[in-house]
Motif scaffolding. Structure first.
Motif, PDB file in Angstrom:
ATOM      1  N   ILE A 120       0.847  -1.198   0.000  1.00 18.61           N
ATOM      2  CA  ILE A 120       0.000   0.000   0.000  1.00 18.61           C
ATOM      3  C   ILE A 120       0.881   1.245   0.000  1.00 18.61           C
ATOM      4  CG2 ILE A 120      -1.936  -1.123   1.124  1.00 18.61           C
ATOM      5  CD1 ILE A 120      -1.111   0.374   3.701  1.00 18.61           C
ATOM      6  N   PRO A 121       0.408   2.336  -0.612  1.00 19.55           N
ATOM      7  CA  PRO A 121       1.205   3.569  -0.631  1.00 19.55           C
ATOM      8  C   PRO A 121       1.509   4.032   0.797  1.00 19.55           C
ATOM      9  CG  PRO A 121      -0.612   3.725  -2.163  1.00 19.55           C
ATOM     10  CD  PRO A 121      -0.828   2.471  -1.358  1.00 19.55           C
ATOM     11  N   GLU A 122       2.757   4.424   1.009  1.00 22.01           N
ATOM     12  CA  GLU A 122       3.175   4.831   2.349  1.00 22.01           C
ATOM     13  C   GLU A 122       2.927   6.317   2.563  1.00 22.01           C
ATOM     14  OE1 GLU A 122       7.114   4.663   5.216  1.00 22.01           O
ATOM     15  OE2 GLU A 122       7.138   3.700   3.264  1.00 22.01           O
ATOM     16  N   GLN A 123       2.440   6.646   3.747  1.00 18.78           N
ATOM     17  CA  GLN A 123       2.247   8.046   4.127  1.00 18.78           C
ATOM     18  C   GLN A 123       3.601   8.609   4.525  1.00 18.78           C
ATOM     19  OE1 GLN A 123      -0.742   8.601   7.135  1.00 18.78           O
ATOM     20  NE2 GLN A 123       0.116  10.567   7.737  1.00 18.78           N
ATOM     21  N   LYS A 124       3.997   9.728   3.926  1.00 23.84           N
ATOM     22  CA  LYS A 124       5.337  10.268   4.132  1.00 23.84           C
ATOM     23  C   LYS A 124       5.446  11.271   5.276  1.00 23.84           C
ATOM     24  CE  LYS A 124       7.563   7.963   1.106  1.00 23.84           C
ATOM     25  NZ  LYS A 124       8.537   6.982   1.535  1.00 23.84           N
ATOM     26  N   ASP A 125       4.347  11.650   5.879  1.00 26.40           N
ATOM     27  CA  ASP A 125       4.415  12.572   7.008  1.00 26.40           C
ATOM     28  C   ASP A 125       3.375  12.165   8.045  1.00 26.40           C
ATOM     29  OD1 ASP A 125       1.861  13.583   6.334  1.00 26.40           O
ATOM     30  OD2 ASP A 125       2.724  15.112   5.052  1.00 26.40           O
ATOM     31  N   ILE A 128      -6.021   8.549   4.414  1.00 25.32           N
ATOM     32  CA  ILE A 128      -6.987   7.447   4.566  1.00 25.32           C
ATOM     33  C   ILE A 128      -8.164   7.640   3.613  1.00 25.32           C
ATOM     34  CG2 ILE A 128      -8.648   6.384   6.143  1.00 25.32           C
ATOM     35  CD1 ILE A 128      -5.753   5.526   6.654  1.00 25.32           C
ATOM     36  N   MET A 129      -8.656   8.878   3.480  1.00 22.10           N
ATOM     37  CA  MET A 129      -9.758   9.126   2.543  1.00 22.10           C
ATOM     38  C   MET A 129      -9.336   8.807   1.112  1.00 22.10           C
ATOM     39  SD  MET A 129     -11.878  12.439   3.911  1.00 22.10           S
ATOM     40  CE  MET A 129     -10.551  13.508   4.393  1.00 22.10           C
ATOM     41  N   ARG A 130      -8.103   9.125   0.747  1.00 23.05           N
ATOM     42  CA  ARG A 130      -7.608   8.816  -0.601  1.00 23.05           C
ATOM     43  C   ARG A 130      -7.504   7.309  -0.811  1.00 23.05           C
ATOM     44  NH1 ARG A 130      -6.964   7.697  -5.082  1.00 23.05           N
ATOM     45  NH2 ARG A 130      -5.391   8.421  -6.530  1.00 23.05           N
ATOM     46  N   TYR A 131      -7.029   6.631   0.208  1.00 21.69           N
ATOM     47  CA  TYR A 131      -6.901   5.176   0.185  1.00 21.69           C
ATOM     48  C   TYR A 131      -8.284   4.528   0.040  1.00 21.69           C
ATOM     49  CZ  TYR A 131      -5.355   0.598   2.004  1.00 21.69           C
ATOM     50  OH  TYR A 131      -5.080  -0.722   2.186  1.00 21.69           O
ATOM     51  N   MET A 132      -9.244   4.985   0.834  1.00 23.29           N
ATOM     52  CA  MET A 132     -10.606   4.434   0.769  1.00 23.29           C
ATOM     53  C   MET A 132     -11.237   4.729  -0.591  1.00 23.29           C
ATOM     54  SD  MET A 132     -12.136   5.069   4.632  1.00 23.29           S
ATOM     55  CE  MET A 132     -12.687   6.661   4.196  1.00 23.29           C
ATOM     56  N   LYS A 133     -11.005   5.919  -1.105  1.00 22.76           N
ATOM     57  CA  LYS A 133     -11.560   6.289  -2.416  1.00 22.76           C
ATOM     58  C   LYS A 133     -11.047   5.340  -3.498  1.00 22.76           C
ATOM     59  CE  LYS A 133     -11.768   9.960  -5.759  1.00 22.76           C
ATOM     60  NZ  LYS A 133     -11.336  11.185  -6.260  1.00 22.76           N
ATOM     61  N   GLU A 134      -9.771   5.047  -3.453  1.00 24.04           N
ATOM     62  CA  GLU A 134      -9.186   4.150  -4.444  1.00 24.04           C
ATOM     63  C   GLU A 134      -9.814   2.751  -4.358  1.00 24.04           C
ATOM     64  OE1 GLU A 134      -4.792   3.127  -6.198  1.00 24.04           O
ATOM     65  OE2 GLU A 134      -5.049   4.799  -4.812  1.00 24.04           O
ATOM     66  N   LYS A 159      -2.817  -5.307  -6.726  1.00 26.84           N
ATOM     67  CA  LYS A 159      -1.961  -4.142  -6.964  1.00 26.84           C
ATOM     68  C   LYS A 159      -1.046  -3.866  -5.765  1.00 26.84           C
ATOM     69  CE  LYS A 159      -2.614   0.837  -7.607  1.00 26.84           C
ATOM     70  NZ  LYS A 159      -3.629   1.856  -7.812  1.00 26.84           N
ATOM     71  N   TRP A 160      -1.566  -4.048  -4.552  1.00 25.97           N
ATOM     72  CA  TRP A 160      -0.830  -3.718  -3.337  1.00 25.97           C
ATOM     73  C   TRP A 160      -0.292  -4.946  -2.598  1.00 25.97           C
ATOM     74  CZ3 TRP A 160      -5.402  -0.160  -1.850  1.00 25.97           C
ATOM     75  CH2 TRP A 160      -5.313   1.026  -2.565  1.00 25.97           C
ATOM     76  N   GLU A 161      -0.357  -6.095  -3.234  1.00 27.73           N
ATOM     77  CA  GLU A 161       0.046  -7.333  -2.563  1.00 27.73           C
ATOM     78  C   GLU A 161       1.530  -7.362  -2.197  1.00 27.73           C
ATOM     79  OE1 GLU A 161      -1.161 -11.929  -3.116  1.00 27.73           O
ATOM     80  OE2 GLU A 161      -0.601 -10.859  -4.928  1.00 27.73           O
ATOM     81  N   ARG A 162       2.384  -6.908  -3.087  1.00 31.81           N
ATOM     82  CA  ARG A 162       3.830  -6.946  -2.858  1.00 31.81           C
ATOM     83  C   ARG A 162       4.363  -5.568  -2.482  1.00 31.81           C
ATOM     84  NH1 ARG A 162       2.905 -10.363  -7.098  1.00 31.81           N
ATOM     85  NH2 ARG A 162       3.611 -12.484  -6.787  1.00 31.81           N
ATOM     86  N   ARG A 163       5.409  -5.560  -1.703  1.00 22.09           N
ATOM     87  CA  ARG A 163       6.038  -4.318  -1.250  1.00 22.09           C
ATOM     88  C   ARG A 163       6.478  -3.481  -2.455  1.00 22.09           C
ATOM     89  NH1 ARG A 163       7.251  -2.876   3.596  1.00 22.09           N
ATOM     90  NH2 ARG A 163       7.078  -4.972   4.428  1.00 22.09           N
ATOM     91  N   THR A 164       6.116  -2.198  -2.448  1.00 21.08           N
ATOM     92  CA  THR A 164       6.468  -1.284  -3.529  1.00 21.08           C
ATOM     93  C   THR A 164       6.903   0.054  -2.941  1.00 21.08           C
ATOM     94  OG1 THR A 164       4.248  -0.346  -3.715  1.00 21.08           O
ATOM     95  CG2 THR A 164       4.708  -2.301  -5.049  1.00 21.08           C
ATOM     96  N   ASN A 165       7.235   0.977  -3.798  1.00 24.45           N
ATOM     97  CA  ASN A 165       7.602   2.327  -3.368  1.00 24.45           C
ATOM     98  C   ASN A 165       6.488   3.322  -3.694  1.00 24.45           C
ATOM     99  OD1 ASN A 165      10.129   1.579  -2.382  1.00 24.45           O
ATOM    100  ND2 ASN A 165      11.039   1.688  -4.414  1.00 24.45           N
ATOM    101  N   LEU A 166       5.258   2.848  -3.789  1.00 24.20           N
ATOM    102  CA  LEU A 166       4.138   3.732  -4.111  1.00 24.20           C
ATOM    103  C   LEU A 166       3.913   4.741  -2.995  1.00 24.20           C
ATOM    104  CD1 LEU A 166       1.488   1.190  -5.452  1.00 24.20           C
ATOM    105  CD2 LEU A 166       2.831   2.792  -6.790  1.00 24.20           C
ATOM    106  N   ILE A 167       3.629   5.970  -3.387  1.00 19.42           N
ATOM    107  CA  ILE A 167       3.215   7.004  -2.433  1.00 19.42           C
ATOM    108  C   ILE A 167       2.103   7.816  -3.081  1.00 19.42           C
ATOM    109  CG2 ILE A 167       5.455   7.216  -1.302  1.00 19.42           C
ATOM    110  CD1 ILE A 167       5.824   9.844  -2.902  1.00 19.42           C
ATOM    111  N   TYR A 168       1.278   8.444  -2.267  1.00 19.84           N
ATOM    112  CA  TYR A 168       0.328   9.412  -2.792  1.00 19.84           C
ATOM    113  C   TYR A 168       1.063  10.738  -2.847  1.00 19.84           C
ATOM    114  CZ  TYR A 168      -3.441   6.052  -2.065  1.00 19.84           C
ATOM    115  OH  TYR A 168      -4.246   4.950  -2.112  1.00 19.84           O
TER     116      TYR A 168
END
Length: 106
Positions: free
Chosen positions: A44-49, A57-63, A75-84
């Motif tokens: 899952i995309p990591e929160q940077k702050d 969380i609202m962005r995550y739920m929207k997706e 899409k989020w099963e494996r560790r990635t460098n995704l961020i919002y």
């Protein structure tokens, strides 16, 4: 599902969610189907702050809600460098503000 990548004490979040679902089902007079099988989505995309948690969380739920084919788990099963990005979070802020502005003053 933790955007800051902190881990709760062994299984604590599962107990919290399982109990919440049981309470909801009891409130709605629904019978629980079967035991929930939880899956760790390490990518899952990591929160940077630590200041955008609510919007994050609202962005995550929207997706998740807008994913008609329920492909977010793959899409989020494996560790990635995704961020919002800040743009992603700003979009949520704007949508939230637009929705709240529609309510008349009380």
């Amino acid at each position: 599902m933790d955007p800051l990548k902190r881990r709760l004490i062994a299984g604590e979040w599962k107990t919290i969610l399982d109990n919440s679902i049981k309470i909801y089902n009891a409130h709605k007079n629904k019978k629980g189907r079967k035991t929930i099988q939880w899956k760790n989505l390490a990518g899952i995309p990591e929160q940077k702050d630590s200041k955008t948690c609510g919007y994050w969380i609202m962005r995550y739920m929207k997706e998740i809600v807008e994913d008609k084919n329920l492909e977010f788990a793959a899409k989020w099963e494996r560790r990635t460098n995704l961020i919002y990005t800040e743009k992603d979070i700003d979009q949520v802020r704007a949508e939230w503000a637009k929705h709240v502005i529609m309510f008349p003053d009380m």
